[in-house]
Structures are given as structure tokens and as C-alpha cells.
Design a protein around this motif. Structure first.
Motif, mmCIF file in Angstrom:
data_model
loop_
_atom_site.group_PDB
_atom_site.id
_atom_site.type_symbol
_atom_site.label_atom_id
_atom_site.label_comp_id
_atom_site.label_asym_id
_atom_site.label_seq_id
_atom_site.Cartn_x
_atom_site.Cartn_y
_atom_site.Cartn_z
ATOM 1 N N TYR A 1 -1.257 -6.570 3.624
ATOM 2 C CA TYR A 1 -0.462 -5.569 2.918
ATOM 3 C C TYR A 1 0.722 -5.123 3.764
ATOM 4 N N ARG B 1 -7.349 3.952 4.631
ATOM 5 C CA ARG B 1 -7.141 2.956 3.566
ATOM 6 C C ARG B 1 -6.730 1.615 4.171
ATOM 7 N N ARG B 2 -5.943 1.650 5.233
ATOM 8 C CA ARG B 2 -5.573 0.396 5.906
ATOM 9 C C ARG B 2 -6.809 -0.281 6.486
ATOM 10 N N GLU B 3 -7.681 0.498 7.124
ATOM 11 C CA GLU B 3 -8.904 -0.072 7.693
ATOM 12 C C GLU B 3 -9.778 -0.701 6.620
ATOM 13 N N ASP C 1 -8.220 -3.935 5.549
ATOM 14 C CA ASP C 1 -8.475 -4.901 6.626
ATOM 15 C C ASP C 1 -9.900 -5.437 6.534
ATOM 16 N N LEU D 1 0.849 -1.179 0.000
ATOM 17 C CA LEU D 1 0.000 0.000 0.000
ATOM 18 C C LEU D 1 0.889 1.235 0.000
ATOM 19 N N VAL E 1 2.899 -1.477 4.303
ATOM 20 C CA VAL E 1 2.721 -0.043 4.087
ATOM 21 C C VAL E 1 4.044 0.585 3.670
ATOM 22 N N PRO F 1 -4.537 5.809 7.510
ATOM 23 C CA PRO F 1 -5.143 4.783 8.362
ATOM 24 C C PRO F 1 -6.497 4.327 7.833
#
Length: 193
Positions: free
Chosen positions: A25, A14-16, A19, A7, A27, A12
Motif C-alpha cells: 500500500y 492499520r499499516r501493521e 503488512d 491507505l 499511505v 500505524p
């Protein structure tokens, strides 16, 4: 779980979202100039920034051999990009412009791996009228300080949203339908046994 993609973002949100759909992924945020070019249309801007993020990160992480996901989201009102507020005065001005209006949120996704794919999500968001007191109280929460367009639809900013037509996850920062389609093109399935 072993990483499936890289990524190219520190977001945060986009990470959520990744998930949420079960994608593993790594970062690798990249530092690029995100200033719009002179007379650049908003749609061209978000596509270019997403593509540049994935391209730069793909070069830097080539030794990892993983597809790279870059994304960019912009809030557009009357054909103009509304960035992150510089300060309280800027934030209140943005909220005044958005109050009682319909704006667009454009999210572009660029995925580089065996192939290169791009996608764009455009969502119409309508705000109800917002009082001055609400604007001041919202700014005091600190939520809008680092958000494009000065609000977070997944947070307290949701109370201003009267209607949405399009992708909720695209407004948050990563349109999941389009992202899943691009991942599938790279051989990465979301739902599998």
C-alpha cells in the motif's frame, strides 16, 4: 512490492495489519472533520467517517489508479462514542466507565476502486474490574493517550480484557476478514500462488 491499494490513514496499527496479510500500500492520510453529527448513531458515524475518508482520498489520488481503503474505529459504551482522551483526568474517567463493563468496538471499512464496497465489524469487549492504581500506572505508560476508548488491546491494555466476542483485528483498527472480502471484490487476493 508494487502498491496494490492506497491507505487513507496514518494509523500505524492499520499499516501493521495490512503488512500482516501481505497487502502492499501507499499511505495517503486525509484530513476530514471527524466530529459526530447531532443525534448520529455510532454505527452511522463509523460508516460515514470510513466512507468520507475513502471518498476524499479517492478523489485526491485518482491519477494513481489504485483502490482506496478508508476505515474508522469507535469504542461505544451504553450507546455513546468514547473518543481519544483529552488528558489524564479524561482518561481516568474513561477507564472508570469501562472497568467491569462490556462495550462495543465498531470498525467500518470503505474500499473504492472499480466498485465501492463497505463493511462493518462489531465486537463485544468485556473488561475486568480495574483498580485506581492500575489506571494511573497504565496512563503513565502513555499507551492510552492517543487511543479511542483509552486503551490498546494489542498492547498493555490487553491485561484488562476478560473476554472478546468478535474480531480482534477490528478492535485494533482494521477488521481483516471484512477487509479481505472487500479486497477480493476488487480482484486483490490475499492468498494466492
Amino acid at each position: 512490492m508494487k502498491a496494490q491499494i492506497i491507505l487513507a490513514s496514518a494509523s500505524p496499527r492499520r499499516r501493521e495489519l495490512l503488512d500482516q496479510i501481505g497487502i502492499a500500500y501507499e499511505v495517503w492520510p486525509v484530513d476530514i472533520n471527524e466530529s459526530p453529527k447531532v443525534n448520529e448513531a455510532p454505527v452511522d458515524y463509523v460508516r460515514r467517517i470510513a466512507a468520507e475518508k475513502s471518498e476524499v482520498c479517492h478523489r485526491l489520488s485518482a491519477h494513481r489508479g489504485l483502490p482506496v481503503l478508508g476505515a474508522d474505529t469507535a469504542v461505544i459504551l451504553n450507546g455513546r462514542i468514547m473518543g481519544k482522551p483529552k488528558d489524564k483526568v479524561d482518561a481516568l474517567a474513561m477507564l472508570h466507565r469501562l472497568s467491569g463493563q462490556t462495550h462495543q468496538v465498531m470498525s467500518a471499512v470503505s474500499l473504492r476502486g472499480r466498485t465501492h464496497g463497505e463493511a462493518l465489524s462489531v465486537t463485544e469487549v468485556t473488561f475486568r474490574e480495574i483498580s485506581e492504581q492500575e489506571m494511573l500506572a497504565y496512563w503513565a505508560t502513555t499507551e492510552p493517550a492517543d487511543k479511542a476508548g483509552c486503551y490498546a488491546i494489542q498492547g498493555l491494555g490487553s491485561v484488562f480484557v476478560q473476554a472478546i466476542e468478535g474480531s480482534f483485528s477490528g478492535v485494533v483498527g482494521l477488521p481483516l476478514f471484512e477487509t479481505a472480502e472487500l479486497l477480493l471484490q476488487q480482484g486483490i487476493q490475499i492468498l494466492h500462488e
